[in-house]
Enzyme design. Sequence first.
Site: not given
Ligand code: GDD
Ligand code: MG
Length: 289
Positions: A100, A151, A209
Amino acid sequence: MIAVLLVGGEGTRLRPLTEWLPKPMLPIANRPFLEHQIGQLRGHGIDRVVLSCGYLAEPIREHFGDELEYAVEPEPLGTGGAIRFAAANIDETFVVCNGDVLTDLDLGALIAAHRDHGARATIALHRVADPSAYGLVRTGQDGVVNAFVEKPPPGTADVHTINAGTYVFEPEVLELIPTGRAVSVEREVFPELVGAGLFAFTGEGRWRDIGTPASYLAANMEWMPAGGLVDPAAVIEAGADVTESVVGAGARLASGASVRRSVVLPGASVEAGAVFRDQVVGRDGRAVW
Ligand code: GDD
Ligand code: MG
């Protein structure tokens, strides 16, 4: 080079859109998000893409077919478990991306830095004003990672470098990821790798993002052509005002409607007199958020 893309999350912050379409398939400038991301990766020498799918895998697989590979989880494994599951047969250095994030990060430079350090894993960094919605990464000399805090509570962060969601992994790292339960790469694996071969790399360029309503709208504004984008299969009646907006296929704007700096989703019907500013408009002609 192989890239594993994590696309199995539920996209909860983008509900209700993600109740029927998974986040990676939501349109950005009238194309599914993943098409943009995969285009970027291919331009940087990625020749195999393995999608780590979970929630709503079918629309993704139907769209991309044999162009990509798919590892569909039987249940959500978390970001770490998902990487281990999808990369089970990979025995060379590989790239991992959150599915994403749109960025023009120089992947070649990231991989080169990883190799120069002899790293086991390397995290691309980005700078933001408020790290609380991200993974905070504290680095020391020569890019060594000294702390990874997912976070951090608002107001507590003293550095502004965050995990940009692109990693280079050595396959040996997979063995650190427990099996049989959900594992977060950010909360469990990276903290364990601190002081044990974890490095960071600060890239230049655009980064976004798309996971929140505000950032979904902003991504559309950034990736549309200057002035806006109207799908040829949309109907804009004479007297409708469409300015700096993205209008999807099959959308209809009645005479007198006014839409500025907004996204009109495919099939949406905007009635006469409706006014939208900095909003996302759904099929029912109302703002989604
Ligand atoms: N296959 C799979 N299975 N994918 C997953 C799962 C799971 O159980 N959980 C989350 N994802 C995927 C989501 O679809 C997304 O593409 C990615 O892992 C990160 O999850 P998000 O839910 O979007 O996390 P975030 O945006 O709160 O935080 C993450 O991204 C930030 C940067 O945008 C973390 O990686 C942070 O450390 C980072 O700064
Ligand atoms: Mg994200």
